[in-house]
Enzyme design. Structure first.
Site, mmCIF file in Angstrom:
data_model
loop_
_atom_site.group_PDB
_atom_site.id
_atom_site.type_symbol
_atom_site.label_atom_id
_atom_site.label_comp_id
_atom_site.label_asym_id
_atom_site.label_seq_id
_atom_site.Cartn_x
_atom_site.Cartn_y
_atom_site.Cartn_z
ATOM 1 N N SER A 103 0.811 -1.206 0.000
ATOM 2 C CA SER A 103 0.000 0.000 0.000
ATOM 3 C C SER A 103 0.854 1.269 0.000
ATOM 4 O O SER A 103 1.595 1.481 -0.947
ATOM 5 C CB SER A 103 -0.965 -0.060 1.177
ATOM 6 N N LYS B 193 3.912 1.989 -2.671
ATOM 7 C CA LYS B 193 4.232 3.155 -3.495
ATOM 8 C C LYS B 193 5.717 3.484 -3.299
ATOM 9 O O LYS B 193 6.450 3.724 -4.257
ATOM 10 C CB LYS B 193 3.406 4.386 -3.065
ATOM 11 N N TRP C 158 -10.666 1.009 -4.759
ATOM 12 C CA TRP C 158 -10.028 2.275 -4.389
ATOM 13 C C TRP C 158 -8.623 2.369 -5.003
ATOM 14 O O TRP C 158 -8.181 3.411 -5.462
ATOM 15 C CB TRP C 158 -9.959 2.345 -2.856
ATOM 16 N N HIS D 4 -8.645 -4.941 0.387
ATOM 17 C CA HIS D 4 -7.311 -4.391 0.592
ATOM 18 C C HIS D 4 -6.646 -5.045 1.804
ATOM 19 O O HIS D 4 -7.286 -5.264 2.821
ATOM 20 C CB HIS D 4 -7.477 -2.886 0.837
HETATM 21 C C1 GTR Z 1 -5.345 4.480 1.933
HETATM 22 C C2 GTR Z 1 -4.835 5.335 0.828
HETATM 23 C C3 GTR Z 1 -4.187 4.504 -0.208
HETATM 24 C C4 GTR Z 1 -3.280 3.434 0.384
HETATM 25 C C5 GTR Z 1 -3.736 2.960 1.757
HETATM 26 C C6 GTR Z 1 -2.737 2.224 2.617
HETATM 27 O O1 GTR Z 1 -6.129 5.138 2.842
HETATM 28 O O2 GTR Z 1 -5.937 6.017 0.322
HETATM 29 O O3 GTR Z 1 -3.509 5.309 -1.154
HETATM 30 O O4 GTR Z 1 -1.965 3.770 0.345
HETATM 31 O O5 GTR Z 1 -4.231 3.950 2.540
HETATM 32 O O6 GTR Z 1 -1.576 2.575 2.764
HETATM 33 O O7 GTR Z 1 -3.218 1.259 3.188
#
Ligand code: GTR
Length: 435
Positions: A267, A271, A358, A406
């Site tokens: 996540s 990145k 998302w 996620h």
């Molecule tokens: C979320 C964010 C994402 C992602 C995520 C994470 O809230 O919108 O871009 O990086 O967090 O790190 O779990």
């Protein structure tokens, strides 16, 4: 009906508008596997740098221009120079690994120089776990984690809760897990050791906290006089820079194979891991899991999280220059397929989940396709699978897609390991094709 309203209110209170949008998208039956729209052209004209026909053209002209543009418009600028010093190093008792591995803890000091001016240094910990049975230099997975290293007493340092999940449990953390089924499953350290992989880990929030004010203050301290600049670095770049500092520490260690160092992140750290691999070619491969916006998913035509959402929710993650593209993503001079392409010809794993709309699994698939022409310049296939669900761990770009939400769950680790073994297992393929 009353229950649904109560649940909606509770979700709103707990996660705010953005969290609710994520939940709504996850629960809607969105088909993200539809035929991807045409992928972007990685080798099209760019900033007047002329046609790119060979790997040398790419390396010498296009890649530097893209790196500059990514820093200027999205992530902010990395330091001109960096220093990494090992202050202390000591073995740590780790009975959980019995005879399989041994753990060492380092304290390191890092500092950056921007425009000739050295910034404040920062001290933080690194854990290094190595397989006891190794007969020669081993591959290592370089991780950034969501829980402090000091949690080791309860569990190994590289385990822990997911984003938004307090490492110490608690009601909020349980509720979040329940609703999102979100967890960074404990990495199967024993399996990794058993297969001959070492693991290096840090808790990056020790250096740049993941809160807007504290994060920006830390970024400012690490890079003086940059705070007001439109292109000051954001946390994603700084966490990416930390992957490189981890390599400074372990890259010369004779127990570690310098040609098999794989950055791993989930996540937000997915990145950072992808960014790090795009900017530091000492990283031999990358697992960027569900990295979404500002990671492996295209910004143009993106579903789910937009530039506006991510820059509002996380003002410390990117250069402020990125804010200007809110609602006008089409004007961005670069897109994320080019970030993936900057890793070529090294292997990239892109993890995705069906209900993680998302993050935009479809936009990530198109980004992978868009990076292919660059892999082809290097004589490789790039993404080499029939579709989103046709996982090929051997592919230079391995796109993984599983059901669910996620997070990292039990289905993910076998896929990560298949990719690790295919590219970095006992028969390493070396780094042919690179400088
Ligand atoms: C979320 C964010 C994402 C992602 C995520 C994470 O809230 O919108 O871009 O990086 O967090 O790190 O779990």
């Amino acid at each position: 009906m009353r229950l649904a309203a109560l649940a909606a209110l509770a979700a709103w209170g707990l996660f705010g508008a953005t969290g609710c949008a994520q939940l709504a998208l996850a629960w809607a039956s969105v088909d993200v596997t539809g035929k991807p729209a045409a992928e972007p052209a990685a080798l099209g004209p760019f900033a007047g740098d002329g046609p790119i026909k060979t790997a040398d053209d790419w390396r010498e002209r296009r890649a530097p221009a893209l790196r500059e543009a990514f820093q200027q418009h999205i992530y902010g600028f990395l330091p001109d120079a960096s220093e990494t010093r090992v202050l202390t190093r000591r073995p740590v008792e780790a009975p959980e690994f019995v005879d399989l591995g041994y753990l060492e803890e380092f304290q390191i000091q890092v500092s950056a120089t921007f425009d000739g001016e050295a910034a404040d240094s920062q001290i933080f910990g690194i854990d290094l776990l190595l397989p006891a049975s190794a007969r020669g230099p081993v591959p290592v997975v370089i991780m950034q984690t969501f829980c402090p290293l000091t949690d080791r007493s309860a569990k190994p340092a590289v385990t822990g809760g997911g984003p938004g999940v307090s490492c110490n449990g608690g009601v909020l953390s349980r509720l979040t897990k329940l609703l999102f089924r979100r967890s960074i499953a404990t990495p199967p350290l024993v399996d990794l050791l058993d297969r001959g992989f070492g693991v290096v880990t840090i808790y990056p929030k020790d250096v740049v906290p993941d809160r807007p004010r504290a994060g920006l203050d830390a970024l400012d301290a690490l890079g003086p006089r940059r705070a007001e600049s439109d292109t000051r670095w954001g946390a994603i770049a700084a966490w990416g820079w930390l992957y490189s500092r981890m390599i400074d520490v372990v890259g010369d260690d004779p127990r570690i194979d310098p040609n098999r160092m794989i950055a791993f992140g989930h996540s937000r750290f997915g990145k950072a891991a992808l960014f790090a691999a795009a900017f530091d070619d000492r990283i031999d491969g990358v697992i960027s899991n569900q990295s979404g916006a500002g990671g492996a998913a295209l910004s143009k035509g993106k579903k789910g999280e937009t530039v506006r959402a991510i820059t509002n929710d996380f003002p410390h993650w990117f250069a402020t220059a990125f804010d200007d593209y809110a609602g006008r993503e089409q004007d961005l001079p670069v897109d994320q397929h080019q970030l993936i392409a900057l890793v070529a010809p090294r292997p990239v794993f892109l993890g995705n989940a069906r209900r993680d709309v998302w993050a935009d699994p479809n936009g990530t698939y198109r980004a992978a396709l868009g990076a292919n022409p660059v892999y082809e310049l290097f004589g490789r296939a790039g993404l080499d699978q029939g579709g989103m669900t046709d996982f090929n761990p051997q592919g230079d770009i391995a796109y993984w897609f599983r059901p669910g939400m996620h997070g990292i769950d039990r289905r993910d680790w076998p896929a990560f390991i298949a990719f690790l073994e295919a590219h970095f297992g006992n028969a390493p393929r070396g780094r042919e094709g690179e400088n």
